[in-house]
Scaffold this motif. Structure first.
Motif, PDB file in Angstrom:
ATOM      1  N   GLU A 175      25.418  23.237  46.385  1.00  0.00           N
ATOM      2  CA  GLU A 175      25.833  24.422  47.138  1.00  0.00           C
ATOM      3  C   GLU A 175      27.289  24.305  47.571  1.00  0.00           C
ATOM      4  OE1 GLU A 175      24.351  26.953  51.028  1.00  0.00           O
ATOM      5  OE2 GLU A 175      24.314  24.766  51.135  1.00  0.00           O
ATOM      6  N   ARG A 176      27.654  23.164  48.122  1.00  0.00           N
ATOM      7  CA  ARG A 176      29.036  22.944  48.573  1.00  0.00           C
ATOM      8  C   ARG A 176      30.008  23.032  47.403  1.00  0.00           C
ATOM      9  NH1 ARG A 176      28.870  17.779  50.419  1.00  0.00           N
ATOM     10  NH2 ARG A 176      30.478  16.983  49.061  1.00  0.00           N
ATOM     11  N   PHE A 177      29.641  22.449  46.272  1.00  0.00           N
ATOM     12  CA  PHE A 177      30.489  22.476  45.083  1.00  0.00           C
ATOM     13  C   PHE A 177      30.680  23.909  44.572  1.00  0.00           C
ATOM     14  CE2 PHE A 177      30.667  22.613  40.431  1.00  0.00           C
ATOM     15  CZ  PHE A 177      31.880  21.979  40.220  1.00  0.00           C
ATOM     16  N   VAL A 178      29.569  24.613  44.382  1.00  0.00           N
ATOM     17  CA  VAL A 178      29.661  25.973  43.838  1.00  0.00           C
ATOM     18  C   VAL A 178      30.409  26.883  44.813  1.00  0.00           C
ATOM     19  CG1 VAL A 178      28.352  27.989  43.062  1.00  0.00           C
ATOM     20  CG2 VAL A 178      27.637  25.693  42.362  1.00  0.00           C
ATOM     21  N   GLN A 179      30.151  26.729  46.114  1.00  0.00           N
ATOM     22  CA  GLN A 179      30.867  27.537  47.109  1.00  0.00           C
ATOM     23  C   GLN A 179      32.377  27.294  47.008  1.00  0.00           C
ATOM     24  OE1 GLN A 179      29.641  29.905  49.264  1.00  0.00           O
ATOM     25  NE2 GLN A 179      31.772  30.341  49.720  1.00  0.00           N
ATOM     26  N   GLY A 180      32.773  26.040  46.897  1.00  0.00           N
ATOM     27  CA  GLY A 180      34.191  25.725  46.744  1.00  0.00           C
ATOM     28  C   GLY A 180      34.783  26.324  45.480  1.00  0.00           C
ATOM     29  N   MET A 181      34.035  26.289  44.393  1.00  0.00           N
ATOM     30  CA  MET A 181      34.528  26.868  43.134  1.00  0.00           C
ATOM     31  C   MET A 181      34.663  28.381  43.248  1.00  0.00           C
ATOM     32  SD  MET A 181      35.179  24.263  41.331  1.00  0.00           S
ATOM     33  CE  MET A 181      35.381  24.787  39.636  1.00  0.00           C
ATOM     34  N   VAL A 182      33.686  29.026  43.882  1.00  0.00           N
ATOM     35  CA  VAL A 182      33.773  30.478  44.079  1.00  0.00           C
ATOM     36  C   VAL A 182      34.983  30.818  44.941  1.00  0.00           C
ATOM     37  CG1 VAL A 182      32.638  32.472  45.170  1.00  0.00           C
ATOM     38  CG2 VAL A 182      31.319  30.917  43.706  1.00  0.00           C
ATOM     39  N   GLU A 183      35.187  30.067  46.002  1.00  0.00           N
ATOM     40  CA  GLU A 183      36.337  30.317  46.876  1.00  0.00           C
ATOM     41  C   GLU A 183      37.652  30.129  46.129  1.00  0.00           C
ATOM     42  OE1 GLU A 183      35.596  27.756  50.228  1.00  0.00           O
ATOM     43  OE2 GLU A 183      33.983  29.050  50.970  1.00  0.00           O
ATOM     44  N   SER A 184      37.733  29.127  45.258  1.00  0.00           N
ATOM     45  CA  SER A 184      38.978  28.915  44.506  1.00  0.00           C
ATOM     46  C   SER A 184      39.215  30.055  43.527  1.00  0.00           C
ATOM     47  CB  SER A 184      38.976  27.554  43.795  1.00  0.00           C
ATOM     48  OG  SER A 184      38.052  27.542  42.727  1.00  0.00           O
ATOM     49  N   LEU A 185      38.160  30.546  42.877  1.00  0.00           N
ATOM     50  CA  LEU A 185      38.309  31.685  41.965  1.00  0.00           C
ATOM     51  C   LEU A 185      38.707  32.945  42.724  1.00  0.00           C
ATOM     52  CD1 LEU A 185      35.277  31.219  39.546  1.00  0.00           C
ATOM     53  CD2 LEU A 185      37.693  30.965  38.986  1.00  0.00           C
ATOM     54  N   THR A 186      38.084  33.164  43.862  1.00  0.00           N
ATOM     55  CA  THR A 186      38.394  34.347  44.667  1.00  0.00           C
ATOM     56  C   THR A 186      39.851  34.324  45.124  1.00  0.00           C
ATOM     57  OG1 THR A 186      36.103  34.480  45.414  1.00  0.00           O
ATOM     58  CG2 THR A 186      37.736  35.650  46.737  1.00  0.00           C
ATOM     59  N   ALA A 187      40.318  33.175  45.562  1.00  0.00           N
ATOM     60  CA  ALA A 187      41.716  33.058  46.002  1.00  0.00           C
ATOM     61  C   ALA A 187      42.670  33.331  44.843  1.00  0.00           C
ATOM     62  CB  ALA A 187      41.969  31.664  46.586  1.00  0.00           C
ATOM     63  N   TYR A 188      42.365  32.810  43.673  1.00  0.00           N
ATOM     64  CA  TYR A 188      43.234  33.036  42.513  1.00  0.00           C
ATOM     65  C   TYR A 188      43.204  34.505  42.091  1.00  0.00           C
ATOM     66  CZ  TYR A 188      45.481  32.466  37.992  1.00  0.00           C
ATOM     67  OH  TYR A 188      46.327  32.594  36.922  1.00  0.00           O
ATOM     68  N   ARG A 189      42.008  35.119  42.119  1.00  0.00           N
ATOM     69  CA  ARG A 189      41.899  36.544  41.808  1.00  0.00           C
ATOM     70  C   ARG A 189      42.758  37.368  42.758  1.00  0.00           C
ATOM     71  NH1 ARG A 189      36.848  38.998  43.965  1.00  0.00           N
ATOM     72  NH2 ARG A 189      38.217  38.944  45.754  1.00  0.00           N
ATOM     73  N   ASP A 190      42.708  37.027  44.042  1.00  0.00           N
ATOM     74  CA  ASP A 190      43.505  37.761  45.025  1.00  0.00           C
ATOM     75  C   ASP A 190      45.001  37.581  44.767  1.00  0.00           C
ATOM     76  OD1 ASP A 190      41.144  38.637  46.156  1.00  0.00           O
ATOM     77  OD2 ASP A 190      41.234  37.254  47.855  1.00  0.00           O
ATOM     78  N   GLU A 191      45.409  36.391  44.366  1.00  0.00           N
ATOM     79  CA  GLU A 191      46.820  36.154  44.019  1.00  0.00           C
ATOM     80  C   GLU A 191      47.228  37.015  42.844  1.00  0.00           C
ATOM     81  OE1 GLU A 191      47.784  32.042  43.295  1.00  0.00           O
ATOM     82  OE2 GLU A 191      46.789  31.419  45.152  1.00  0.00           O
ATOM     83  N   LEU A 192      46.355  37.152  41.857  1.00  0.00           N
ATOM     84  CA  LEU A 192      46.673  37.941  40.669  1.00  0.00           C
ATOM     85  C   LEU A 192      46.836  39.412  41.013  1.00  0.00           C
ATOM     86  CD1 LEU A 192      44.245  36.309  38.070  1.00  0.00           C
ATOM     87  CD2 LEU A 192      46.723  36.025  38.223  1.00  0.00           C
ATOM     88  N   ARG A 193      46.127  39.870  42.030  1.00  0.00           N
ATOM     89  CA  ARG A 193      46.208  41.287  42.433  1.00  0.00           C
ATOM     90  C   ARG A 193      47.461  41.570  43.239  1.00  0.00           C
ATOM     91  NH1 ARG A 193      40.010  42.445  44.296  1.00  0.00           N
ATOM     92  NH2 ARG A 193      39.115  42.500  42.219  1.00  0.00           N
ATOM     93  N   SER A 194      48.085  40.535  43.779  1.00  0.00           N
ATOM     94  CA  SER A 194      49.269  40.734  44.646  1.00  0.00           C
ATOM     95  C   SER A 194      50.492  41.085  43.838  1.00  0.00           C
ATOM     96  CB  SER A 194      49.563  39.474  45.448  1.00  0.00           C
ATOM     97  OG  SER A 194      48.472  39.127  46.247  1.00  0.00           O
TER      98      SER A 194
END
Length: 161
Positions: A142-161
């Motif tokens: 759970e901790r691993f997958v949550q961290g991976m989702v958070e890293s993808l979400t942060a990168y997605r948000d950077e791409l939208r900026s």
């Protein structure tokens, strides 16, 4: 300090985990496309339904504006998508606040019935996999997958900026 064997194993695991996550995402995407195709949904519709479902489960139902932001859609595109999903019984708009202007999105009963019928046959398979792990192991996953989702979400948000 890690020795060379640990470093090599860490690299092998990192590579293998990325490959497995990519394979999982691809398979989940294929299943999502099958659900969308069988229910005459557009590509982003399934993502919207998942976002609404996850928000409901978390006790923080989405507003149309927050859904549009999460999906990177304009207000007009978000409204058209919500209208389409509401017409098909997949979503419903709900005014639950004392401020009647605030609209929350909820999963529609008809849409939930379709989702349950489609995805329920998969449950024994995923349950069988999870049953192979004890609670402590599942917490690590759970901790691993949550961290991976958070890293993808942060990168997605950077791409939208």
């Amino acid at each position: 300090m890690e020795d060379l064997n640990d470093t090599a194993e860490r690299q092998r695991l990192r590579s293998r985990l990325v490959d497995l996550l990519n394979a999982y995402a691809s398979e989940a995407n294929q299943i999502g496309h099958a659900f969308a195709g069988r229910n005459h949904l557009h590509g982003p519709d399934l993502h919207a339904l998942l976002a609404v479902m996850h928000a409901e489960r978390a006790g923080t139902p989405l507003t149309p504006g927050r859904l549009g932001e999460a999906m990177g859609l304009s207000s007009g595109a978000t409204t058209a998508m919500i209208d389409r999903l509401e017409k098909g019984g997949h979503l419903r708009r709900s005014r639950e606040s004392t401020d009647r202007r605030v609209v929350h999105l909820r999963y529609g009963d008809a849409g939930m019935a379709l989702a349950v019928a489609f995805f329920t046959p998969m449950a024994p398979r995923t349950t069988a996999v999870m049953d192979q792990f004890d609670v402590a192991e599942l917490q690590v996953v759970e901790r691993f997958v949550q961290g991976m989702v958070e890293s993808l979400t942060a990168y997605r948000d950077e791409l939208r900026s």
